[in-house]
Design a protein around this motif. Structure first.
Motif, PDB file in Angstrom:
ATOM      1  N   GLU A  25       0.782  -1.153   0.047  1.00 18.79           N
ATOM      2  CA  GLU A  25      -0.145  -0.112  -0.188  1.00 18.79           C
ATOM      3  C   GLU A  25       0.858   1.203   0.123  1.00 18.79           C
ATOM      4  OE1 GLU A  25      -3.588   2.080   2.746  1.00 18.79           O
ATOM      5  OE2 GLU A  25      -2.807   0.243   3.432  1.00 18.79           O
ATOM      6  N   GLN A  26       1.739   1.182   0.846  1.00 20.90           N
ATOM      7  CA  GLN A  26       2.767   2.558   0.836  1.00 20.90           C
ATOM      8  C   GLN A  26       3.438   2.519  -0.483  1.00 20.90           C
ATOM      9  OE1 GLN A  26       5.058   0.966   4.246  1.00 20.90           O
ATOM     10  NE2 GLN A  26       4.354   2.819   5.537  1.00 20.90           N
ATOM     11  N   HIS A  28       2.633   1.596  -3.382  1.00 17.90           N
ATOM     12  CA  HIS A  28       1.437   2.241  -4.319  1.00 17.90           C
ATOM     13  C   HIS A  28       1.253   3.673  -4.072  1.00 17.90           C
ATOM     14  CE1 HIS A  28      -2.573   2.694  -5.983  1.00 17.90           C
ATOM     15  NE2 HIS A  28      -2.404   1.940  -6.796  1.00 17.90           N
ATOM     16  N   THR A  29       1.023   3.904  -2.868  1.00 16.71           N
ATOM     17  CA  THR A  29       0.806   5.628  -2.546  1.00 16.71           C
ATOM     18  C   THR A  29       1.938   6.297  -3.115  1.00 16.71           C
ATOM     19  OG1 THR A  29      -0.362   4.876  -0.647  1.00 16.71           O
ATOM     20  CG2 THR A  29       0.452   7.233  -0.663  1.00 16.71           C
ATOM     21  N   SER A  32       1.707   6.582  -6.907  1.00 19.65           N
ATOM     22  CA  SER A  32       0.480   7.235  -7.354  1.00 19.65           C
ATOM     23  C   SER A  32       0.942   8.738  -7.163  1.00 19.65           C
ATOM     24  CB  SER A  32      -0.459   6.896  -6.638  1.00 19.65           C
ATOM     25  OG  SER A  32      -0.914   5.523  -6.668  1.00 19.65           O
ATOM     26  N   THR A  33       1.695   9.312  -6.199  1.00 19.22           N
ATOM     27  CA  THR A  33       1.927  10.499  -5.926  1.00 19.22           C
ATOM     28  C   THR A  33       3.164  11.005  -7.047  1.00 19.22           C
ATOM     29  OG1 THR A  33       3.817  10.092  -4.455  1.00 19.22           O
ATOM     30  CG2 THR A  33       1.353  10.442  -3.565  1.00 19.22           C
ATOM     31  N   ALA A 124       6.291  13.023  -0.456  1.00 19.94           N
ATOM     32  CA  ALA A 124       5.075  12.312  -0.183  1.00 19.94           C
ATOM     33  C   ALA A 124       5.563  11.227   1.193  1.00 19.94           C
ATOM     34  CB  ALA A 124       4.479  11.233  -1.259  1.00 19.94           C
TER      35      ALA A 124
END
Length: 249
Positions: A25-26, A28-29, A32-33, A124
């Motif tokens: 999840e991290q 992917h985040t 994405s940023t 991020a």
């Protein structure tokens, strides 16, 4: 001052990370940023390689000058200039794109796109309590790095980005004074003012190193630059870039 600005101004390079892998999840985040960054004409001329294979990370660490934090971090990203997919678009759409893809302009676009994406991801990560370190050392041998990562033609690895939770924090390193880098309406070429700004900065940096190293180091920034830039480094780059199909016209 809001929290975003505080995060940016609190940046420092981290060179020792906890043994704590980032979650999917991290990752992917962060990707994405990175993708949310501005991109020239919507070209999106970059790709990001996440390196999790311990053998590959070890090899990249060696190629980068035996930097341990390339191998030991939460996650290692490699940001690449990428026009490979655009070449394929030309084939699939029946369009002649090669002259444009091989232009210096599109080379610059790919470098800028990748850099903007990486900085988005860096901010991020720091906002999430992590630290980062850019790794320019992978450019010591881009041919070998390309082989490790299986990169096709028209893809160039530009720099790595080590991300993770800091094991220890360094101090924020002072930047040049604003008046040395910010010009209004035209470039200030007054050599006396330029020199005065650099002398001011030299005092700041010398004091920073003296404090940080308990008096073992107190070199000036201009001294560092003169020494570093006097030594030729990575002079193969133009040939490699052209071989990869970039900046040929």
């Amino acid at each position: 001052m809001n929290s975003t600005i505080e995060t940016i101004l609190n940046h420092r390079s981290i060179r020792k990370f906890k043994n704590e892998p980032l979650s999917e999840e991290q990752i992917h985040t962060l990707v994405s940023t990175a993708q949310a960054a501005s991109t020239s004409s919507y070209i999106q001329a970059y790709s990001i390689i996440g390196v999790t294979d311990p053998i590959k990370k070890k090899r990249l660490a060696e190629l980068a000058g035996n930097q341990s934090y390339v191998e030991e971090n939460g996650h290692f990203f490699v940001f690449c200039a990428d026009l490979y997919r655009h070449e394929k678009i030309g084939e699939w759409e029946g369009a002649e794109l090669i002259p444009t893809l091989e232009s210096t302009e599109k080379f610059m676009v790919s470098l800028i796109d990748a850099s903007l994406a990486a900085q988005n991801a860096s901010i991020a990560a720091e906002s999430m309590g992590m630290g980062i370190c850019y790794i320019g050392g992978i450019r010591n041998d881009l041919e070998a790095v390309s082989e490790v990562l299986g990169l096709p033609h028209r893809v160039i690895p530009l720099f790595g980005l080590a991300v993770g939770y800091p094991e220890e924090n360094s101090d924020v390193k002072p930047r040049l004074p604003i008046h040395a880098v910010y010009h209004e309406n035209s470039y200030n070429v007054n050599e006396n003012e330029i020199k005065a700004g650099l002398e001011e900065y030299d005092e700041t940096i010398s004091s920073y190193y003296h404090t940080r190293t308990a008096g073992k180091r107190s070199d000036r920034w201009t001294e560092q630059m003169a020494k570093m830039l006097s030594s030729k480094k990575r002079m193969y780059m133009k040939e490699f870039v052209e071989k990869k199909g970039f900046s040929k016209g």
